[in-house]
Design a protein around this motif. Sequence first.
Motif, PDB file in Angstrom:
ATOM      1  N   ASN A 195      30.507  58.632  20.756  1.00 42.31           N
ATOM      2  CA  ASN A 195      30.019  57.996  19.444  1.00 42.31           C
ATOM      3  C   ASN A 195      28.719  57.436  20.216  1.00 42.31           C
ATOM      4  O   ASN A 195      27.986  57.690  21.220  1.00 42.31           O
ATOM      5  N   SER A 196      27.000  57.397  19.662  1.00 35.87           N
ATOM      6  CA  SER A 196      25.932  57.262  19.733  1.00 35.87           C
ATOM      7  C   SER A 196      25.539  55.173  19.800  1.00 35.87           C
ATOM      8  O   SER A 196      26.619  55.057  18.946  1.00 35.87           O
ATOM      9  N   ILE A 197      24.404  55.033  20.293  1.00 37.28           N
ATOM     10  CA  ILE A 197      24.133  53.158  20.372  1.00 37.28           C
ATOM     11  C   ILE A 197      23.787  53.353  18.607  1.00 37.28           C
ATOM     12  O   ILE A 197      23.515  51.955  18.710  1.00 37.28           O
ATOM     13  N   LYS A 198      23.778  54.080  17.433  1.00 36.97           N
ATOM     14  CA  LYS A 198      22.668  53.695  17.101  1.00 36.97           C
ATOM     15  C   LYS A 198      23.124  53.113  16.227  1.00 36.97           C
ATOM     16  O   LYS A 198      22.821  51.698  15.636  1.00 36.97           O
ATOM     17  N   GLU A 199      24.636  53.794  16.151  1.00 32.67           N
ATOM     18  CA  GLU A 199      26.177  51.331  14.897  1.00 32.67           C
ATOM     19  C   GLU A 199      25.196  50.834  15.854  1.00 32.67           C
ATOM     20  O   GLU A 199      25.496  49.425  14.800  1.00 32.67           O
ATOM     21  N   PHE A 200      24.900  50.302  16.321  1.00 31.85           N
ATOM     22  CA  PHE A 200      24.424  48.969  16.868  1.00 31.85           C
ATOM     23  C   PHE A 200      22.951  48.670  16.066  1.00 31.85           C
ATOM     24  O   PHE A 200      22.191  46.961  16.002  1.00 31.85           O
ATOM     25  N   VAL A 201      22.335  49.751  15.834  1.00 29.28           N
ATOM     26  CA  VAL A 201      20.873  48.990  15.610  1.00 29.28           C
ATOM     27  C   VAL A 201      21.057  49.442  13.547  1.00 29.28           C
ATOM     28  O   VAL A 201      20.324  49.218  13.370  1.00 29.28           O
ATOM     29  N   TYR A 202      21.772  50.230  13.573  1.00 30.22           N
ATOM     30  CA  TYR A 202      21.844  50.588  12.368  1.00 30.22           C
ATOM     31  C   TYR A 202      23.107  50.970  11.722  1.00 30.22           C
ATOM     32  O   TYR A 202      24.315  52.500  12.544  1.00 30.22           O
ATOM     33  N   PRO A 203      24.049  50.542  11.356  1.00 31.23           N
ATOM     34  CA  PRO A 203      25.548  50.207  11.212  1.00 31.23           C
ATOM     35  C   PRO A 203      26.202  51.115  10.823  1.00 31.23           C
ATOM     36  O   PRO A 203      24.949  51.553   9.375  1.00 31.23           O
ATOM     37  N   ARG A 204      27.053  51.635  10.562  1.00 32.65           N
ATOM     38  CA  ARG A 204      27.821  53.123   9.680  1.00 32.65           C
ATOM     39  C   ARG A 204      28.094  52.971   8.131  1.00 32.65           C
ATOM     40  O   ARG A 204      28.078  52.829   6.782  1.00 32.65           O
ATOM     41  N   HIS A 205      27.932  50.883   8.216  1.00 33.52           N
ATOM     42  CA  HIS A 205      28.785  50.179   7.009  1.00 33.52           C
ATOM     43  C   HIS A 205      27.605  48.837   6.629  1.00 33.52           C
ATOM     44  O   HIS A 205      27.791  48.629   7.674  1.00 33.52           O
ATOM     45  N   GLU A 206      26.729  48.804   5.943  1.00 31.64           N
ATOM     46  CA  GLU A 206      25.802  47.906   5.691  1.00 31.64           C
ATOM     47  C   GLU A 206      25.587  47.210   4.567  1.00 31.64           C
ATOM     48  O   GLU A 206      25.619  48.015   3.612  1.00 31.64           O
ATOM     49  N   LYS A 207      25.954  45.826   4.591  1.00 26.23           N
ATOM     50  CA  LYS A 207      25.564  45.481   3.251  1.00 26.23           C
ATOM     51  C   LYS A 207      24.252  45.092   2.783  1.00 26.23           C
ATOM     52  O   LYS A 207      23.810  44.369   3.381  1.00 26.23           O
ATOM     53  N   LEU A 208      23.813  45.420   1.860  1.00 30.05           N
ATOM     54  CA  LEU A 208      22.340  44.971   1.909  1.00 30.05           C
ATOM     55  C   LEU A 208      21.623  43.499   0.740  1.00 30.05           C
ATOM     56  O   LEU A 208      20.731  43.559   0.808  1.00 30.05           O
ATOM     57  N   TYR A 209      22.533  43.529  -0.500  1.00 29.86           N
ATOM     58  CA  TYR A 209      22.852  42.186  -1.113  1.00 29.86           C
ATOM     59  C   TYR A 209      23.980  42.581  -1.822  1.00 29.86           C
ATOM     60  O   TYR A 209      24.594  43.091  -2.377  1.00 29.86           O
ATOM     61  N   GLY A 210      24.262  41.410  -2.196  1.00 29.22           N
ATOM     62  CA  GLY A 210      25.463  41.082  -3.486  1.00 29.22           C
ATOM     63  C   GLY A 210      24.963  40.273  -4.596  1.00 29.22           C
ATOM     64  O   GLY A 210      23.779  40.159  -4.245  1.00 29.22           O
ATOM     65  N   TYR A 211      25.875  40.963  -5.722  1.00 33.06           N
ATOM     66  CA  TYR A 211      24.753  40.551  -7.213  1.00 33.06           C
ATOM     67  C   TYR A 211      27.104  39.624  -7.463  1.00 33.06           C
ATOM     68  O   TYR A 211      27.992  40.238  -7.260  1.00 33.06           O
TER      69      TYR A 211
END
Lengths: 276, 339
Positions: B56-72
């Motif tokens: 894989n690459s290290i991008k997932e440590f700054v830009y995770p493959r799954h990321e919560k943006l906000y809750g509702y």
Amino acid sequence: MNIYKPDLMDVLEVNQHTADIKSVKIAFKDKSKQQDFAFRVGQFGIFSAFGYGESTFNICSSSTWKDYAEFCFRRTGKVTEALWRIEPGDTIGFRGPYGNHYPTDEWEGKNLIFIGGGIAMPPIRCAIWYALENREKYGRITIVYGARTVGDLVYRDELDKWAGYKDVKVIRCVDPGGETPDWDGEVGFVPAVLEKASVPADNSVALVIGPPIMIKFSLPVLSKMGLADKDIYTSLENRMKCGVGKCGRCNAGPVYVCKEGPVFNLEQLKRLPEDY
Amino acid sequence: MSAVISQTELRRLVDGWIGQGVQVAGPRQVKPDHVLYALLNESGQLAMDGFVRPANSIKEFVYPRHEKLYGYRLNEKEIELTDVELPAKPQVVLAARPCDAAALPILDPLFNWDFQDDFYNRRRELTTVVTLACNNHDAHCFCTAVGLAPDAERGSDAMLFDLGDGSYEVRCLTDKGRKLFDGKTQSSDKVGQAKAAPKKTIDLEKIRSFINGDFESPYWQELTLRCLGCGSCAFTCPTCHCFDIVDEGNAAGGERVRNWDACQFCLFTKHASGHNPRTAQGQRQRQRVTHKFGIYPDKFGDILCTGCGNCTRNCPVSLGIFPVLDSIQKVETGAVEAA
């Protein structure tokens, strides 16, 4: 600031136009935001039905109207299915305004030709109202609007209203077979109706939005009428997710449609590869 | 004079960071013959050699493959949005490859033109990248063809060179790097050097002229006919960054998240009307190559490729960027007959 977080909007009014098209008037829950909200006609927003997701629509109200913003959608997927069920008093999310806009300043002093097909009326409607509200700045206005059948025309009541304005000509048409016995408009496809109408094209700009096939066949007609490529405008409808130039979805050749579009003139469009 | 740290001391340092609450990620053998960049619980999990690069690459440590943006949440008729707390833990990515580290400064302008992505920026600020200069490469590596090298410093806060005697030379390149290693190294007269660089070459001018040429060239379809559209290339690429935004939950409550997406998927550009500008896999491959070697450099200044070769290494049909570029070069030089 979280650029992906929408503002919460009150649903003020819902109008059903056809069997599968509704328009919705919304206003910011935060009253001061509603006061400060400014956009230019042609820009778009990203609208949310929480629990279902986000969809991209043009803001189809005129930028001169301060009490609410309006959008119009066809029920066709998960998000629009959820939006179909909303009622006045409900809450939806809105992010925007995004993208560029119609160059309404450059259009001043010109005659305007608006050509729309089906669900593409809303993104034209905002420009029509904007021009009517600034009537003295623009010359003759010609509106050619077609849909598959009489039942598929949106903002029908407004078509009649526009026709009542001075120096405004409205040509309505439906595809062959789509007419009803009492239909008094034209029967035929938009490009053919446009050609037949012999709209004077002196000192004019045209805004043409509709299904790709309608645009494709309308462009040569406009050119034949004598419009230069730089005076023919359209709005691209590429699929979007973020609206802010990150998610990589709306690329059409070298442009990010969400930031450098959605409004392009034919001169610009001809430089883009056919990736839309 | 150089600064040197022994492997034992380095591992002790890693355990120290973890003990202080720093999140440490690095190559980790997760299965026999399978190394991934992953979070480390203790320094023993860190794999320093014996492989070319993680899958894989290290991008997932700054830009995770799954990321919560906000809750509702829905209360009666009122919707309530809840903010996500941005990460606060400092993070060290250790033994990254130079081709991974270089991807981060390449991605910075994308996440910051006009609209600034706080999720990305916060993680980027919190992250220190310690690169390990490469001593091996395989048949898929081509960093030198895109202007990088086994010891390219771009994107690294510090760089380690394996001295072959159980120790590493440490070159601190930024303040972040210096902060990690200050006082932890011994001075020495040994100087590290990256071993043999990949020999593959690309004539970037030829690639340019091909992608600026016939957009409808039948070669796109022909060269990429075997592509399955699985997206492995994009997911393991250090620079691919497309994403989707979706809701997880129901109308009563849940969260809005972003997930990695890939331009190789058939629904990626499909309009609500059913119209799809890219219906064929060849058109989607054209987009991937054109975005990396034309659109992105024109817009943001850098080629969106670091030559890591992951796209080919992870491709079930051995396609990926280099084989496609190589075929394009052959077409451009006329080595392949016109289709």
